[in-house]
Scaffold this motif. Structure first.
Motif, PDB file in Angstrom:
ATOM      1  N   CYS A  64       0.837  -1.198   0.000  1.00 47.58           N
ATOM      2  CA  CYS A  64       0.000   0.000   0.000  1.00 47.58           C
ATOM      3  C   CYS A  64       0.869   1.244   0.000  1.00 47.58           C
ATOM      4  O   CYS A  64       2.086   1.174   0.093  1.00 47.58           O
ATOM      5  CB  CYS A  64      -0.929   0.001   1.217  1.00 47.58           C
ATOM      6  SG  CYS A  64      -0.069   0.146   2.799  1.00 47.58           S
ATOM      7  N   ASP A  65       0.214   2.387  -0.098  1.00 48.92           N
ATOM      8  CA  ASP A  65       0.899   3.672  -0.049  1.00 48.92           C
ATOM      9  C   ASP A  65       1.188   4.021   1.410  1.00 48.92           C
ATOM     10  O   ASP A  65       0.463   3.604   2.316  1.00 48.92           O
ATOM     11  CB  ASP A  65       0.003   4.737  -0.687  1.00 48.92           C
ATOM     12  CG  ASP A  65       0.755   6.038  -0.883  1.00 48.92           C
ATOM     13  OD1 ASP A  65       1.619   6.069  -1.777  1.00 48.92           O
ATOM     14  OD2 ASP A  65       0.487   6.988  -0.119  1.00 48.92           O
ATOM     15  N   ARG A  66       2.207   4.820   1.654  1.00 46.41           N
ATOM     16  CA  ARG A  66       2.554   5.213   3.024  1.00 46.41           C
ATOM     17  C   ARG A  66       1.442   6.016   3.696  1.00 46.41           C
ATOM     18  O   ARG A  66       1.383   6.079   4.920  1.00 46.41           O
ATOM     19  CB  ARG A  66       3.860   5.995   3.047  1.00 46.41           C
ATOM     20  CG  ARG A  66       5.053   5.126   2.720  1.00 46.41           C
ATOM     21  CD  ARG A  66       6.335   5.860   2.922  1.00 46.41           C
ATOM     22  NE  ARG A  66       7.443   5.092   2.368  1.00 46.41           N
ATOM     23  CZ  ARG A  66       8.703   5.420   2.536  1.00 46.41           C
ATOM     24  NH1 ARG A  66       9.027   6.488   3.232  1.00 46.41           N
ATOM     25  NH2 ARG A  66       9.653   4.681   2.010  1.00 46.41           N
ATOM     26  N   SER A  67       0.571   6.607   2.927  1.00 45.32           N
ATOM     27  CA  SER A  67      -0.539   7.359   3.519  1.00 45.32           C
ATOM     28  C   SER A  67      -1.627   6.440   4.071  1.00 45.32           C
ATOM     29  O   SER A  67      -2.530   6.901   4.757  1.00 45.32           O
ATOM     30  CB  SER A  67      -1.146   8.311   2.475  1.00 45.32           C
ATOM     31  OG  SER A  67      -1.695   7.573   1.400  1.00 45.32           O
ATOM     32  N   ASP A  68      -1.529   5.133   3.783  1.00 44.36           N
ATOM     33  CA  ASP A  68      -2.537   4.173   4.254  1.00 44.36           C
ATOM     34  C   ASP A  68      -2.266   3.636   5.651  1.00 44.36           C
ATOM     35  O   ASP A  68      -3.036   2.823   6.159  1.00 44.36           O
ATOM     36  CB  ASP A  68      -2.641   2.985   3.289  1.00 44.36           C
ATOM     37  CG  ASP A  68      -3.409   3.344   2.029  1.00 44.36           C
ATOM     38  OD1 ASP A  68      -4.375   4.128   2.126  1.00 44.36           O
ATOM     39  OD2 ASP A  68      -3.043   2.833   0.957  1.00 44.36           O
ATOM     40  N   PHE A  69      -1.162   4.046   6.287  1.00 42.39           N
ATOM     41  CA  PHE A  69      -0.872   3.537   7.623  1.00 42.39           C
ATOM     42  C   PHE A  69      -0.055   4.538   8.417  1.00 42.39           C
ATOM     43  O   PHE A  69       0.564   5.439   7.863  1.00 42.39           O
ATOM     44  CB  PHE A  69      -0.136   2.190   7.568  1.00 42.39           C
ATOM     45  CG  PHE A  69       1.236   2.278   6.968  1.00 42.39           C
ATOM     46  CD1 PHE A  69       2.344   2.564   7.757  1.00 42.39           C
ATOM     47  CD2 PHE A  69       1.427   2.088   5.604  1.00 42.39           C
ATOM     48  CE1 PHE A  69       3.612   2.657   7.197  1.00 42.39           C
ATOM     49  CE2 PHE A  69       2.680   2.188   5.038  1.00 42.39           C
ATOM     50  CZ  PHE A  69       3.783   2.481   5.841  1.00 42.39           C
TER      51      PHE A  69
END
Length: 196
Positions: free
Chosen positions: A123-128
C-alpha cells in the motif's frame, strides 16, 4: 507464621500465598530466583515489533479480498509476519527478524520501517501510521521449580514460570492452564492447615 510480606510502590501487603504472574521479566521471580536465565544459551531470535494502524479504506479492502490473521511476507524490501489484530479497525503488528551482531534495532530508522511496512502491506505510506517500534527477544525457557521461597508459598505462573515463542498460542494456553491448575490447588491449601 509462614505469611509473606510483599512491598511494592503501592504499599505493603501481607498474604498467605503470592502468585507471581508478572511476565517474562518477572520482578518477583528475579528477586527470589535471580539465576533463572543463566545457562539458557543463545536466544532463539531477535525481533522488532512494529505496531501500526492502517486506514479504514485499506482495512475494508483487505477484509473483502484477502481476510486472514497472519500474513507472512518475503520480498526484497521486507521479511516479516504481519499480524492483523483487527483488520477493520486497522490494528496491526509486524514481527521483523534482526540478526545481531550484523544488525541492530538502531539500523531501522523511521523511514526504513515505513518503507518496509508499505512494501509488506502493498500500500501507499498514507494508508498507515507507525505507532511504535520495540525490539524483543524470542526465547524458550522453563523454570526448574514453580514453588519458591523458604516456605514455598511464592508460586510462579504464566510467563514468569515459562516463556515460549509466540506461535501457536502456547504462552497464553499454558498461562491459562497454570491459572486453572493453581486455582483448585490454592483452594485446597487454604482450606486445610499445614505446610503446602
Amino acid at each position: 507464621d509462614g505469611r509473606l510480606v510483599v512491598r511494592t510502590d503501592a504499599g505493603e501487603r501481607t498474604c498467605d500465598y503470592l502468585v507471581a504472574c508478572d511476565g517474562a521479566a518477572s520482578t518477583v521471580r528475579s528477586a527470589v530466583l535471580p539465576n533463572f536465565w543463566e545457562g539458557r544459551g543463545a536466544p532463539l531470535q531477535h525481533m522488532l515489533n512494529v505496531h501500526l494502524r492502517t486506514s479504514e479504506s485499506f482495512g475494508r479492502a483487505i477484509a473483502a479480498t484477502n481476510p486472514a490473521m497472519l500474513y507472512f511476507v518475503y520480498n526484497e524490501s521486507v521479511v516479516g509476519c504481519f499480524v492483523a489484530h483487527d483488520i477493520r479497525r486497522g490494528e496491526w503488528a509486524c514481527q521483523i527478524p534482526i540478526f545481531p551482531p550484523y544488525q541492530s534495532a538502531a539500523d531501522y530508522t523511521p523511514a526504513r520501517i515505513a518503507a518496509m511496512m508499505a512494501a509488506g502491506l502493498g500500500c501507499d505510506r498514507s494508508d498507515f501510521t507507525v505507532v511504535g517500534v520495540r525490539p524483543w527477544t524470542m526465547d524458550a525457557h522453563v523454570c526448574d521449580r514453580y514453588l519458591l521461597g523458604r516456605t514455598r508459598r511464592i508460586v510462579l505462573a504464566g510467563d514468569a514460570a515459562h516463556v515460549f515463542p509466540p506461535a501457536g498460542g502456547f504462552g497464553m494456553n499454558t498461562g491459562l492452564q497454570d491459572a486453572h491448575a493453581l486455582a483448585w490447588r490454592l483452594a485446597v491449601a487454604v482450606a486445610r492447615p499445614g505446610p503446602p
